[in-house]
Design an enzyme around this catalytic site. Structure first.
Site, PDB file in Angstrom:
ATOM      1  N   GLY A 110      36.177  -1.160 -47.006  1.00  0.00           N
ATOM      2  CA  GLY A 110      35.860  -1.396 -45.605  1.00  0.00           C
ATOM      3  C   GLY A 110      37.021  -1.063 -44.683  1.00  0.00           C
ATOM      4  O   GLY A 110      37.915  -0.310 -45.051  1.00  0.00           O
TER       5      GLY A 110
ATOM      6  N   HIS B 174      37.575   7.807 -44.402  1.00  0.00           N
ATOM      7  CA  HIS B 174      36.408   7.397 -45.196  1.00  0.00           C
ATOM      8  C   HIS B 174      35.172   8.205 -44.782  1.00  0.00           C
ATOM      9  O   HIS B 174      34.392   8.636 -45.627  1.00  0.00           O
ATOM     10  CB  HIS B 174      36.083   5.922 -44.971  1.00  0.00           C
TER      11      HIS B 174
ATOM     12  N   LYS C 212      44.894  10.648 -50.483  1.00  0.00           N
ATOM     13  CA  LYS C 212      45.965   9.788 -49.964  1.00  0.00           C
ATOM     14  C   LYS C 212      46.415   8.810 -51.042  1.00  0.00           C
ATOM     15  O   LYS C 212      47.588   8.487 -51.153  1.00  0.00           O
ATOM     16  CB  LYS C 212      45.470   9.046 -48.735  1.00  0.00           C
ATOM     17  N   ASP C 213      45.453   8.325 -51.854  1.00  0.00           N
ATOM     18  CA  ASP C 213      45.788   7.430 -52.971  1.00  0.00           C
ATOM     19  C   ASP C 213      45.926   8.296 -54.232  1.00  0.00           C
ATOM     20  O   ASP C 213      45.099   8.216 -55.145  1.00  0.00           O
ATOM     21  CB  ASP C 213      44.701   6.369 -53.129  1.00  0.00           C
TER      22      ASP C 213
ATOM     23  N   GLN D   8      46.083   6.533 -57.563  1.00  0.00           N
ATOM     24  CA  GLN D   8      44.788   5.882 -57.835  1.00  0.00           C
ATOM     25  C   GLN D   8      43.777   6.919 -58.342  1.00  0.00           C
ATOM     26  O   GLN D   8      42.984   6.641 -59.241  1.00  0.00           O
ATOM     27  CB  GLN D   8      44.266   5.197 -56.575  1.00  0.00           C
TER      28      GLN D   8
ATOM     29  N   SER E 273      44.761   5.246 -42.579  1.00  0.00           N
ATOM     30  CA  SER E 273      44.724   4.138 -43.530  1.00  0.00           C
ATOM     31  C   SER E 273      44.240   2.891 -42.800  1.00  0.00           C
ATOM     32  O   SER E 273      44.546   2.697 -41.615  1.00  0.00           O
ATOM     33  CB  SER E 273      46.130   3.892 -44.075  1.00  0.00           C
TER      34      SER E 273
HETATM   35  O1  PAF Z   1      40.879   2.828 -52.445  1.00  0.00           O
HETATM   36  C1  PAF Z   1      40.183   1.809 -52.269  1.00  0.00           C
HETATM   37  O2  PAF Z   1      39.690   1.529 -51.178  1.00  0.00           O
HETATM   38  C2  PAF Z   1      39.974   0.878 -53.443  1.00  0.00           C
HETATM   39  O3  PAF Z   1      41.086   0.820 -54.267  1.00  0.00           O
HETATM   40  C3  PAF Z   1      38.686   1.168 -54.253  1.00  0.00           C
HETATM   41  C4  PAF Z   1      38.759   2.528 -54.931  1.00  0.00           C
HETATM   42  C5  PAF Z   1      37.482   1.120 -53.329  1.00  0.00           C
HETATM   43  C6  PAF Z   1      38.524   0.097 -55.335  1.00  0.00           C
HETATM   44  O4  PAF Z   1      38.451  -1.180 -54.786  1.00  0.00           O
END
Ligand code: PAF
Length: 283
Positions: free
Chosen positions: A31, A37, A151-152, A155, A189
């Site tokens: 969110g 996004h 950006k991540d 991740q 962000s």
């Molecule tokens: O990058 C994010 O917003 C979060 O780490 C994700 C991938 C939605 C997991 O909670």
């Protein structure tokens, strides 16, 4: 846009869509949505028939409880933004829906050195929490395509590894999508909205520093270049967890460049108590 709060209702709906031959694109989020996004939603819409976004502030990925408490919740605004981007479905589960047995007993994922490098080092347990929730979301949504923002960077690597380990790599196509930036270069962000006006202006130095590393990249030892770059940040009042040049595929820090290895610069730094991360592929 159809809103689901219950997993079973979501699964039933998506099963029907799959039977109808629809290709499902998935954008997981926590969110506090911004253009970054929405760009993922648009990319999903262009590549699939049905785009689902999830909003779930996952408590198990916050190694710092204060960070979890301060995480911005802007659900009404998020819904309005998703509507403008043409998102088809929103999954908005409660914590009790995602973790009916509570959040204590976590599964363990083998993340190798991702857990000790960079974000793994400075946010112990963070990636285990990310894997826990993404694994569950992938099982619930069972998408054809998954959209994540570069950006991540780390991740994205961790989720790719999770998908290999859990078999989702065979059924889900992972799209790692470009970082969206403000006009002064600051990576978009959800955390940016926590910066006060003067820190918001200063925050543009993060991208300037990464760009400086890219412009000045040379073969041989990178120590002096990295030192100059981190001194610059420090002088401007940043408190930096890490600023490194790393191998783009393994994230192992590189201190001497041979001219051919693919590199990425990555940074995590605090400004007025807000932790910001960013990265820039260098070559
Ligand atoms: O990058 C994010 O917003 C979060 O780490 C994700 C991938 C939605 C997991 O909670």
């Amino acid at each position: 846009m159809i809103l689901f709060k219950k997993t079973n209702d979501l699964i039933k709906h998506l099963d029907n869509q799959r039977i109808l031959g629809k290709k499902i694109g998935f954008v997981p989020t926590m969110g506090a949505l911004h253009e970054g996004h929405l760009s993922l939603v648009r990319l999903s819409k262009a590549a699939t028939d049905l785009t689902i976004c999830s909003i779930f502030v996952n408590p198990t990925q916050f190694n710092d409880p204060a960070d979890f408490e301060k995480y911005p919740i802007t659900t009404d605004k998020d819904i309005a933004l998703l509507l403008t981007a043409g998102c088809d479905l929103l999954f908005l589960p409660a914590v009790s829906e995602m973790y009916p047995e509570g959040i204590m007993g976590k599964p363990e994922y083998d993340l190798g050195d991702m857990e000790t490098l960079l974000e793994g080092k400075f946010r112990p347990g963070h990636f285990q929490g990310v894997c826990q929730v993404v694994h569950q979301l992938l099982a619930q949504v069972n998408p054809h395509d998954l959209f994540l923002g570069q950006k991540d960077y780390q991740q994205c690597m961790v989720i790719d590894r999770l998908m290999q380990q859990t078999g989702f790599k065979e059924t889900v196509k992972l799209h790692i999508c470009p970082t969206l930036r403000e006009t002064d270069g600051l990576a978009m962000s959800s955390r940016n909205r926590r910066l006060n006006d003067s820190d918001r202006k200063k925050a543009a130095s993060i991208f300037r520093t990464l760009s400086y590393l890219k412009q000045q990249l040379h073969t041989g030892s990178l120590d002096a270049l990295l030192q100059t770059a981190s001194d610059q940040l420090e002088q401007e009042g940043f408190r930096t967890d890490y600023l490194v040049v790393a191998d783009a595929a393994s994230l192992q820090p590189v201190s001497t460049w041979d001219g051919s290895q693919k590199l990425v610069a990555l940074v995590a730094t605090f400004l007025g108590g807000v932790r910001l991360i960013d990265n820039l592929p260098l070559n």
